[in-house]
Motif scaffolding. Sequence first.
Motif, PDB file in Angstrom:
ATOM      1  N   GLN A  97       0.856  -1.188   0.000  1.00 35.61           N
ATOM      2  CA  GLN A  97       0.000   0.000   0.000  1.00 35.61           C
ATOM      3  C   GLN A  97       0.888   1.233   0.000  1.00 35.61           C
ATOM      4  OE1 GLN A  97      -2.408  -0.113   3.500  1.00 35.61           O
ATOM      5  NE2 GLN A  97      -0.767   0.475   4.862  1.00 35.61           N
ATOM      6  N   LYS A 150       1.896   6.487   4.056  1.00 29.37           N
ATOM      7  CA  LYS A 150       0.931   7.411   4.651  1.00 29.37           C
ATOM      8  C   LYS A 150       1.670   8.552   5.313  1.00 29.37           C
ATOM      9  CE  LYS A 150      -2.787   4.125   5.368  1.00 29.37           C
ATOM     10  NZ  LYS A 150      -3.760   3.570   6.330  1.00 29.37           N
ATOM     11  N   ILE A 191       2.075   6.322  14.877  1.00 31.81           N
ATOM     12  CA  ILE A 191       0.700   6.082  14.444  1.00 31.81           C
ATOM     13  C   ILE A 191      -0.071   7.397  14.394  1.00 31.81           C
ATOM     14  CG2 ILE A 191      -1.439   4.871  14.949  1.00 31.81           C
ATOM     15  CD1 ILE A 191       0.816   3.044  14.084  1.00 31.81           C
ATOM     16  N   ASN A 241       0.121   8.664  10.823  1.00 25.05           N
ATOM     17  CA  ASN A 241      -1.062   7.913  10.377  1.00 25.05           C
ATOM     18  C   ASN A 241      -0.688   6.636   9.628  1.00 25.05           C
ATOM     19  OD1 ASN A 241      -3.833   7.457  10.124  1.00 25.05           O
ATOM     20  ND2 ASN A 241      -3.907   8.443   8.124  1.00 25.05           N
ATOM     21  N   ARG A 252      -0.091   2.474   9.248  1.00 28.74           N
ATOM     22  CA  ARG A 252      -0.962   1.352   9.590  1.00 28.74           C
ATOM     23  C   ARG A 252      -0.435   0.630  10.831  1.00 28.74           C
ATOM     24  NH1 ARG A 252      -3.543  -3.124   5.582  1.00 28.74           N
ATOM     25  NH2 ARG A 252      -4.341  -4.537   7.154  1.00 28.74           N
ATOM     26  N   GLN A 311       0.501  -2.512  12.896  1.00 32.87           N
ATOM     27  CA  GLN A 311       0.970  -3.839  12.473  1.00 32.87           C
ATOM     28  C   GLN A 311      -0.082  -4.910  12.789  1.00 32.87           C
ATOM     29  OE1 GLN A 311       4.040  -4.466  10.891  1.00 32.87           O
ATOM     30  NE2 GLN A 311       4.073  -2.248  10.743  1.00 32.87           N
ATOM     31  N   TYR A 312      -0.157  -5.918  11.949  1.00 27.37           N
ATOM     32  CA  TYR A 312      -1.209  -6.919  12.080  1.00 27.37           C
ATOM     33  C   TYR A 312      -0.607  -8.324  12.037  1.00 27.37           C
ATOM     34  CZ  TYR A 312      -0.546  -7.227   7.037  1.00 27.37           C
ATOM     35  OH  TYR A 312       0.004  -7.383   5.797  1.00 27.37           O
ATOM     36  N   ARG A 346       2.241  -0.797  17.364  1.00 24.43           N
ATOM     37  CA  ARG A 346       2.237   0.624  17.000  1.00 24.43           C
ATOM     38  C   ARG A 346       3.659   1.080  16.649  1.00 24.43           C
ATOM     39  NH1 ARG A 346      -2.529   3.140  18.386  1.00 24.43           N
ATOM     40  NH2 ARG A 346      -1.499   5.182  18.418  1.00 24.43           N
TER      41      ARG A 346
END
Length: 337
Positions: free
Chosen positions: A6, A9, A211, A215, A217, A219-220, A230
């Motif tokens: 992506q 940001k 974060i 802004n 993302r 982490q997942y 974060r």
Amino acid sequence: MVRHHQPRKGSVAFSPRKRVAKETPRIKSWPACDESKLLAIAGYKVGMTHATVVDNNKNSPTNGMEISTPVTVLEVPPVVVMGIRSYEKTNRGYKVITEVLADNLDEELSRKISLPKDYNKSEAIAKIQDALDRTEEIKVLVHTNPKLVSGIPKKKPEIFECAIGGTSVEEKLNAAMELLGNEVKASDVLNEGQFVDAIATTKGKGFQGVIKRWNIRIQYGKAARSSKKRHVGSIGPWTPNRTMWTVAQAGQMGYHKRTEFNKKILKIGSQAETSEVNPDGGFIRYGLVRNDYVLVKGSLPGPSKRLVVLRKAIRPKSDDEAAPQVNFISTKSKQGV
């Protein structure tokens, strides 16, 4: 497995994001103006409300209709022209030739600067007139009057440099000499319907993480290291073995100088018309407006009580600056909003 991708940001347009050195903004660019008057004026941000106006934008689908719009209230006590500066152009940019100070300067200025004791005004005027042949620019020094504002708990005035309109250096100097030592009101500089640029210091938010600051993302899944989410996934490769300035990192957020272009003046109210904007009990975190005020369409940078400089628009988006029809200004208290 499909690789996740992506775009980055957070804009890096305003970097480095450091705190401003001075809260009073310094303006470096000025528009050209043939009218002999100040090109900017300063006021204090009071708060926001909403107003009902008739839309006079011919390209708007609501043209001629009554619409509700958010507005910012600025209290603008008269500013005083305290000095004149002449500049010459050198290989290293503009350099001050000399300056002229007004008589009977406000005693509150001693809180800000050291006032000269054995100052000869006539000699300074003669010097600035003798140097007209090599003078490239004339500007004036202006100071505010916070002691006239009940919502500002200070007496120390702010000082900023302001350009003055005119077709020649002589015309600018003559206009500056007429204004020297006099008070200038908002109605002397601004017009209803005019587009202006709002220059101020934004709200300070202190030291923030990546974060909130950029802004990025969160982490997942397996991408989160040691259950920490974060943070950025990587701050750079092995080669080159350094961290680029574009990488999102924690640091200062807010309290930056910002300029918002093309804000529209909806109304310029006098001291006798303050009841039209004052809610019962005054504005939250400010109090009552007791001086001339300006209604600006939309929001402005900074918290309440912050100094905002309104400069003549340097790149106006429209030549049509007809005064709008304001039918209603809300004076309902904004407590809890």
